[in-house]
Write a protein that holds these residues in place. Sequence first.
Motif, PDB file in Angstrom:
ATOM      1  N   ILE A 114      -6.107  49.358  -1.413  1.00 62.73           N
ATOM      2  CA  ILE A 114      -7.166  49.547  -2.394  1.00 62.73           C
ATOM      3  C   ILE A 114      -7.098  48.410  -3.403  1.00 62.73           C
ATOM      4  CG2 ILE A 114      -5.867  50.910  -4.108  1.00 62.73           C
ATOM      5  CD1 ILE A 114      -8.431  52.761  -4.174  1.00 62.73           C
ATOM      6  N   THR A 115      -8.257  48.031  -3.950  1.00 64.71           N
ATOM      7  CA  THR A 115      -8.321  46.997  -4.981  1.00 64.71           C
ATOM      8  C   THR A 115      -8.777  47.621  -6.283  1.00 64.71           C
ATOM      9  OG1 THR A 115      -8.780  45.218  -3.398  1.00 64.71           O
ATOM     10  CG2 THR A 115      -9.392  44.832  -5.683  1.00 64.71           C
ATOM     11  N   ILE A 116      -8.032  47.342  -7.337  1.00 65.71           N
ATOM     12  CA  ILE A 116      -8.359  47.833  -8.677  1.00 65.71           C
ATOM     13  C   ILE A 116      -9.215  46.774  -9.360  1.00 65.71           C
ATOM     14  CG2 ILE A 116      -7.414  48.530 -10.902  1.00 65.71           C
ATOM     15  CD1 ILE A 116      -4.776  49.161  -9.296  1.00 65.71           C
ATOM     16  N   CYS A 117     -10.479  47.108  -9.656  1.00 65.73           N
ATOM     17  CA  CYS A 117     -11.409  46.184 -10.297  1.00 65.73           C
ATOM     18  C   CYS A 117     -11.639  46.608 -11.743  1.00 65.73           C
ATOM     19  CB  CYS A 117     -12.738  46.153  -9.546  1.00 65.73           C
ATOM     20  SG  CYS A 117     -12.588  45.712  -7.800  1.00 65.73           S
ATOM     21  N   THR A 118     -11.768  45.648 -12.650  1.00 68.21           N
ATOM     22  CA  THR A 118     -11.783  45.975 -14.073  1.00 68.21           C
ATOM     23  C   THR A 118     -13.028  45.463 -14.799  1.00 68.21           C
ATOM     24  OG1 THR A 118     -10.564  43.952 -14.635  1.00 68.21           O
ATOM     25  CG2 THR A 118      -9.272  45.912 -14.105  1.00 68.21           C
ATOM     26  N   PRO A 119     -14.240  45.907 -14.425  1.00 66.79           N
ATOM     27  CA  PRO A 119     -15.436  45.454 -15.139  1.00 66.79           C
ATOM     28  C   PRO A 119     -15.478  45.900 -16.597  1.00 66.79           C
ATOM     29  CG  PRO A 119     -15.969  47.205 -13.589  1.00 66.79           C
ATOM     30  CD  PRO A 119     -14.576  46.782 -13.294  1.00 66.79           C
ATOM     31  N   GLY A 120     -14.659  46.875 -16.969  1.00 65.80           N
ATOM     32  CA  GLY A 120     -14.617  47.315 -18.362  1.00 65.80           C
ATOM     33  C   GLY A 120     -13.686  46.495 -19.222  1.00 65.80           C
ATOM     34  N   SER A 121     -13.026  45.485 -18.635  1.00 65.48           N
ATOM     35  CA  SER A 121     -12.092  44.637 -19.364  1.00 65.48           C
ATOM     36  C   SER A 121     -12.524  43.187 -19.244  1.00 65.48           C
ATOM     37  CB  SER A 121     -10.678  44.805 -18.799  1.00 65.48           C
ATOM     38  OG  SER A 121      -9.790  43.858 -19.357  1.00 65.48           O
ATOM     39  N   SER A 122     -12.516  42.451 -20.356  1.00 66.52           N
ATOM     40  CA  SER A 122     -12.959  41.056 -20.344  1.00 66.52           C
ATOM     41  C   SER A 122     -11.828  40.080 -20.622  1.00 66.52           C
ATOM     42  CB  SER A 122     -14.072  40.842 -21.378  1.00 66.52           C
ATOM     43  OG  SER A 122     -13.612  41.191 -22.674  1.00 66.52           O
ATOM     44  N   SER A 123     -10.588  40.576 -20.692  1.00 66.14           N
ATOM     45  CA  SER A 123      -9.455  39.713 -21.010  1.00 66.14           C
ATOM     46  C   SER A 123      -8.179  40.328 -20.453  1.00 66.14           C
ATOM     47  CB  SER A 123      -9.329  39.539 -22.531  1.00 66.14           C
ATOM     48  OG  SER A 123      -8.061  39.031 -22.893  1.00 66.14           O
TER      49      SER A 123
ATOM     50  N   LYS B 210     -12.965  54.450 -24.893  1.00 65.37           N
ATOM     51  CA  LYS B 210     -13.517  55.052 -26.101  1.00 65.37           C
ATOM     52  C   LYS B 210     -15.036  55.068 -25.984  1.00 65.37           C
ATOM     53  CE  LYS B 210      -9.703  53.450 -29.025  1.00 65.37           C
ATOM     54  NZ  LYS B 210      -9.307  52.621 -30.195  1.00 65.37           N
ATOM     55  N   PRO B 211     -15.576  56.053 -25.285  1.00 67.15           N
ATOM     56  CA  PRO B 211     -17.029  56.095 -25.077  1.00 67.15           C
ATOM     57  C   PRO B 211     -17.787  56.162 -26.395  1.00 67.15           C
ATOM     58  CG  PRO B 211     -15.891  57.664 -23.653  1.00 67.15           C
ATOM     59  CD  PRO B 211     -14.878  57.180 -24.643  1.00 67.15           C
ATOM     60  N   LYS B 212     -18.919  55.470 -26.450  1.00 73.49           N
ATOM     61  CA  LYS B 212     -19.773  55.531 -27.632  1.00 73.49           C
ATOM     62  C   LYS B 212     -20.422  56.910 -27.695  1.00 73.49           C
ATOM     63  CE  LYS B 212     -20.755  50.614 -27.189  1.00 73.49           C
ATOM     64  NZ  LYS B 212     -21.781  49.600 -26.862  1.00 73.49           N
ATOM     65  N   SER B 213     -20.434  57.479 -28.874  1.00 71.47           N
ATOM     66  CA  SER B 213     -20.960  58.834 -29.012  1.00 71.47           C
ATOM     67  C   SER B 213     -21.523  59.053 -30.414  1.00 71.47           C
ATOM     68  CB  SER B 213     -19.860  59.870 -28.723  1.00 71.47           C
ATOM     69  OG  SER B 213     -18.780  59.696 -29.632  1.00 71.47           O
ATOM     70  N   ILE B 214     -22.183  60.189 -30.577  1.00 67.14           N
ATOM     71  CA  ILE B 214     -22.746  60.585 -31.864  1.00 67.14           C
ATOM     72  C   ILE B 214     -22.057  61.868 -32.312  1.00 67.14           C
ATOM     73  CG2 ILE B 214     -24.839  61.299 -33.078  1.00 67.14           C
ATOM     74  CD1 ILE B 214     -26.441  59.747 -30.999  1.00 67.14           C
ATOM     75  N   VAL B 215     -21.534  61.876 -33.530  1.00 65.38           N
ATOM     76  CA  VAL B 215     -20.866  63.052 -34.077  1.00 65.38           C
ATOM     77  C   VAL B 215     -21.875  63.861 -34.901  1.00 65.38           C
ATOM     78  CG1 VAL B 215     -19.010  63.914 -35.549  1.00 65.38           C
ATOM     79  CG2 VAL B 215     -18.655  61.856 -34.135  1.00 65.38           C
ATOM     80  N   ILE B 216     -22.068  65.112 -34.529  1.00 67.39           N
ATOM     81  CA  ILE B 216     -23.018  65.989 -35.220  1.00 67.39           C
ATOM     82  C   ILE B 216     -22.236  67.111 -35.918  1.00 67.39           C
ATOM     83  CG2 ILE B 216     -24.999  67.527 -34.953  1.00 67.39           C
ATOM     84  CD1 ILE B 216     -25.716  65.989 -32.412  1.00 67.39           C
TER      85      ILE B 216
ATOM     86  N   THR C 222     -11.668  46.503   1.187  1.00 70.70           N
ATOM     87  CA  THR C 222     -12.233  47.618   1.948  1.00 70.70           C
ATOM     88  C   THR C 222     -12.397  48.888   1.110  1.00 70.70           C
ATOM     89  OG1 THR C 222     -10.016  48.195   2.730  1.00 70.70           O
ATOM     90  CG2 THR C 222     -11.341  46.776   4.139  1.00 70.70           C
ATOM     91  N   ARG C 223     -11.588  49.022   0.071  1.00 68.60           N
ATOM     92  CA  ARG C 223     -11.732  50.143  -0.876  1.00 68.60           C
ATOM     93  C   ARG C 223     -11.541  49.583  -2.279  1.00 68.60           C
ATOM     94  NH1 ARG C 223      -7.840  51.637   2.681  1.00 68.60           N
ATOM     95  NH2 ARG C 223      -8.360  53.204   4.278  1.00 68.60           N
ATOM     96  N   THR C 224     -12.356  50.043  -3.219  1.00 68.41           N
ATOM     97  CA  THR C 224     -12.213  49.564  -4.590  1.00 68.41           C
ATOM     98  C   THR C 224     -12.319  50.722  -5.588  1.00 68.41           C
ATOM     99  OG1 THR C 224     -14.601  49.089  -4.686  1.00 68.41           O
ATOM    100  CG2 THR C 224     -13.136  47.259  -4.126  1.00 68.41           C
ATOM    101  N   LEU C 225     -11.559  50.618  -6.652  1.00 64.67           N
ATOM    102  CA  LEU C 225     -11.680  51.488  -7.817  1.00 64.67           C
ATOM    103  C   LEU C 225     -12.196  50.635  -8.968  1.00 64.67           C
ATOM    104  CD1 LEU C 225      -8.446  53.702  -7.904  1.00 64.67           C
ATOM    105  CD2 LEU C 225     -10.801  54.499  -7.666  1.00 64.67           C
ATOM    106  N   HIS C 226     -13.369  50.974  -9.503  1.00 66.21           N
ATOM    107  CA  HIS C 226     -13.974  50.209 -10.588  1.00 66.21           C
ATOM    108  C   HIS C 226     -13.777  50.970 -11.905  1.00 66.21           C
ATOM    109  CE1 HIS C 226     -16.168  47.290  -7.995  1.00 66.21           C
ATOM    110  NE2 HIS C 226     -16.093  48.293  -7.130  1.00 66.21           N
ATOM    111  N   PHE C 227     -13.006  50.379 -12.802  1.00 66.54           N
ATOM    112  CA  PHE C 227     -12.745  51.003 -14.093  1.00 66.54           C
ATOM    113  C   PHE C 227     -13.686  50.402 -15.136  1.00 66.54           C
ATOM    114  CE2 PHE C 227      -8.907  51.956 -11.802  1.00 66.54           C
ATOM    115  CZ  PHE C 227      -8.499  53.177 -12.301  1.00 66.54           C
ATOM    116  N   GLY C 228     -14.748  51.147 -15.459  1.00 68.09           N
ATOM    117  CA  GLY C 228     -15.676  50.709 -16.489  1.00 68.09           C
ATOM    118  C   GLY C 228     -15.301  51.282 -17.841  1.00 68.09           C
ATOM    119  N   SER C 229     -16.013  50.843 -18.873  1.00 70.17           N
ATOM    120  CA  SER C 229     -15.751  51.367 -20.210  1.00 70.17           C
ATOM    121  C   SER C 229     -16.250  52.793 -20.363  1.00 70.17           C
ATOM    122  CB  SER C 229     -16.433  50.470 -21.250  1.00 70.17           C
ATOM    123  OG  SER C 229     -17.820  50.370 -20.966  1.00 70.17           O
ATOM    124  N   PHE C 230     -17.125  53.239 -19.436  1.00 72.36           N
ATOM    125  CA  PHE C 230     -17.725  54.569 -19.530  1.00 72.36           C
ATOM    126  C   PHE C 230     -17.275  55.483 -18.404  1.00 72.36           C
ATOM    127  CE2 PHE C 230     -21.771  56.968 -18.320  1.00 72.36           C
ATOM    128  CZ  PHE C 230     -21.428  58.075 -19.068  1.00 72.36           C
TER     129      PHE C 230
END
Length: 475
Positions: A94-103, A112-118, A178-186
């Motif tokens: 498996i390949t670990i892909c990191t589109p949520g990381s830029s460095s 830390k998902p963006k959210s609204i506190v009510i 052949t298999r990937t895990l994509h870790f996004g910020s969301f």
Amino acid sequence: MKRKAPQYAALSYCWGSPSDSATQFKTEKGTLANRITGFSLDSMTQVMRDAVAVTKALSISYIWIDALCIVQDDRVDWERESTTMADVYRQAYITICTPGSSSCHQGFLERKPKSIVIPFKSSITPEAKGSYNVRIGGRAMASNPIAEGMDLTYDELTHDHSSWSQRAWTFQEAVLSTRTLHFGSFELAYQCPEHIRSEAGQSSYPSEIDVGIFNDLVSNAPARHAMWNELMSRYTPRHLTYETDRLPAVSGLARIMGRGPKDYYAGLWRQSLVVDLCWVRHVDDIGPTDTKYELLRLLDANKPSYIAPSWSWAVRRQSFEHLIDVNDYRDETHSVAASTTPQGLDPFGQVKDGLLTIRGVVVTLPSDIVHDPPEGARRSLLHHKYVHEKDRRIAQVSLDWWMQDPEDKGELLMLLLTSHLYPFEGLHRRVRVGFGIILHPSKTQGRYVRVGAFMTDRYGFGLFQRSSYQTVEII
């Protein structure tokens, strides 16, 4: 007893800015002996530590990380290791892909998902108070006003809106795995040849070139050729720290095409060369800053940072398309010979020169290039630029710079390469249409550079039938 190969994970990530890259944890000649004896996790950058944590959670014993496997301060060692990249990612469990990381210093596990506190306070029981945390989910796109400023989805991160998806070196890592895990910020997403499943509960199917490519194409040359061109068109707009890496960053893909280095010329293939040469830059990738002067400067074969010959798509950082399909053409040349010289050890990697010698029909561009779209025509790949002879439109032309209207024909030549029969509307028979490239004199006497491509119109093929063969050299 045959020894079983160890199961391992691979990491596909971005090093980040030059300042971040300078502090990346990597193995160099001076640190090699100490690395062999072992090192602590604390000495690694955050993206590496997160990858190790994921590997442990998957109960996988080994992980391949490029900064640990490549001796970065020795170009020869770098070239030798980079030629193995295709095998590393194709054979990874498996390949670990990191589109949520830029460095390399930015992890991907702590989200830390963006959210609204009510705020909330019960009108029945005043002491019951607190707050709701609301965030958008599913596949809302950033173009949707309701999603503006919110977290990007899997599709956006992996195709357009992340440093990882825009870096050239991560391209073949993703499509070969052949298999990937994509870790996004969301959200987290899993992809294999059968399906894509996201943490948000969405499920879809990957295209044939999204993951684990070339598995069933060894014996199907036309399909393999079409896939190569599609992949390269997706690849060319991606960013590189050093543009001279444009070919090395896909050398792993070229190596598994099923053909040898003697068939490979800076991204083009001997078996389909006359078709491969008939490419055009996508109209949306050409802007007012892409001037004729800048193009000729880029194509100067004597400049220090040589990337590729003028007839290769690799010399330009824009997406492209071909004018003709490999399954339906007639070769109109007498002979075609190409050659490139590798810069180093990798025959599929960086080149230091290239020469294309063609014996074919060459004519002077008969008129200035003008904007003359047919009535009701839509914006097209060729931008509806035409050349005429005796008040007849004879060819559609696409130059590699931002064309003026009219565009002075100057010293431009048209070299016919291939043709096929085309069914024009209103005619009872098919008409032969020619395809070829536009040439401009280079700084080297007697040689030319490729600056565009053309397709003849209803009456254009006759222009070449009235001319004789001659030999031209293109650098």
